[in-house]
Motif scaffolding. Structure first.
Motif, PDB file in Angstrom:
ATOM      1  N   ARG A 155       0.474  -9.786   9.713  1.00 34.53           N
ATOM      2  CA  ARG A 155       0.745  -9.956   8.669  1.00 34.53           C
ATOM      3  C   ARG A 155       1.992  -9.858   8.183  1.00 34.53           C
ATOM      4  O   ARG A 155       2.628 -10.737   7.042  1.00 34.53           O
ATOM      5  N   LYS A 156       2.293  -8.804   8.763  1.00 35.93           N
ATOM      6  CA  LYS A 156       3.557  -8.244   7.275  1.00 35.93           C
ATOM      7  C   LYS A 156       4.053  -7.782   8.553  1.00 35.93           C
ATOM      8  O   LYS A 156       3.990  -8.105  10.139  1.00 35.93           O
ATOM      9  N   GLU A 157       5.760  -7.439   7.953  1.00 40.06           N
ATOM     10  CA  GLU A 157       6.538  -6.194   8.838  1.00 40.06           C
ATOM     11  C   GLU A 157       6.222  -5.393   9.650  1.00 40.06           C
ATOM     12  O   GLU A 157       6.399  -4.911  10.736  1.00 40.06           O
ATOM     13  N   ASP A 158       5.331  -4.287   8.649  1.00 37.02           N
ATOM     14  CA  ASP A 158       3.905  -2.881   9.605  1.00 37.02           C
ATOM     15  C   ASP A 158       2.820  -4.070  10.273  1.00 37.02           C
ATOM     16  O   ASP A 158       2.571  -4.719   9.603  1.00 37.02           O
ATOM     17  N   LYS A 159       2.710  -2.735  11.470  1.00 39.70           N
ATOM     18  CA  LYS A 159       1.858  -2.866  11.926  1.00 39.70           C
ATOM     19  C   LYS A 159       0.142  -2.722  11.291  1.00 39.70           C
ATOM     20  O   LYS A 159      -0.390  -2.554  11.964  1.00 39.70           O
ATOM     21  N   SER A 160       0.793  -1.582  10.554  1.00 41.44           N
ATOM     22  CA  SER A 160      -0.276  -1.127  10.028  1.00 41.44           C
ATOM     23  C   SER A 160      -0.055  -0.136   8.589  1.00 41.44           C
ATOM     24  O   SER A 160       1.234   0.071   8.604  1.00 41.44           O
ATOM     25  N   ARG A 161      -0.850   0.323   7.585  1.00 44.23           N
ATOM     26  CA  ARG A 161      -1.066   0.440   6.588  1.00 44.23           C
ATOM     27  C   ARG A 161      -1.453   1.852   6.716  1.00 44.23           C
ATOM     28  O   ARG A 161      -2.738   1.737   6.971  1.00 44.23           O
ATOM     29  N   LYS A 162      -1.399   2.934   5.729  1.00 46.80           N
ATOM     30  CA  LYS A 162      -1.848   3.755   5.473  1.00 46.80           C
ATOM     31  C   LYS A 162      -3.072   3.701   4.055  1.00 46.80           C
ATOM     32  O   LYS A 162      -2.528   3.213   3.319  1.00 46.80           O
ATOM     33  N   VAL A 163      -4.282   3.910   4.215  1.00 48.86           N
ATOM     34  CA  VAL A 163      -5.190   4.114   3.758  1.00 48.86           C
ATOM     35  C   VAL A 163      -5.910   5.480   3.537  1.00 48.86           C
ATOM     36  O   VAL A 163      -5.505   6.063   4.594  1.00 48.86           O
TER      37      VAL A 163
END
Length: 143
Positions: A127-135
């Protein structure tokens, strides 16, 4: 069944594992077609997604209802003298610090609250430019 109904019929001294939705996206939006196939009915549908008009929407996904949903969860688990294992995320509808404060205010003083945090890479599913997000995933143990 609704979580409140389930907690009401649960036996005393049980252990509850709760993994409520974290965000505003209602899971029912992904399952409405399957639900209609299983029920084999002809419901009224709405919107572009052709959602059932009677589809369930979790109070854990509604910003104005999430706090009261957690309070109900905590009070009902406490009333049954049960333990709670709660999985949640720092990306949730309510801040983790606020969630822990609510737990402390709604469980008897003899309950112990332990929080375990795990860093995690969450897929954004393109959905975004980044493939993953830190959570941060949290496991909140209340017993």
């Amino acid at each position: 069944m609704d979580y409140i109904d389930c907690l009401d019929i649960m036996k005393e001294n049980s252990t509850v594992y709760a993994d409520p939705p974290y965000c505003f996206v209602h899971y029912s939006r992904f399952y409405h077609a399957i639900e209609t196939l299983v029920r084999y009915d002809y419901p009224d549908v709405k919107y572009k997604g052709r959602y059932r008009s009677d589809r369930h929407q979790s109070p854990f996904c509604i910003r104005t209802k999430v706090e009261s949903a957690f309070i109900e969860l905590f009070k009902r688990v406490n009333k049954k003298n049960a333990n709670l294992v709660l999985s949640y995320s720092n990306t949730g509808m309510i801040e983790l610090d606020e969630l822990i404060k609510l737990a402390k205010n709604n469980f008897d003083k003899d309950y112990k609250i332990e929080v375990r945090i795990q860093d995690y890479m969450h897929s954004t599913m393109g959905r975004k430019e980044d493939k993953s997000r830190k959570v941060q995933e949290a496991l909140i143990l209340i017993n």
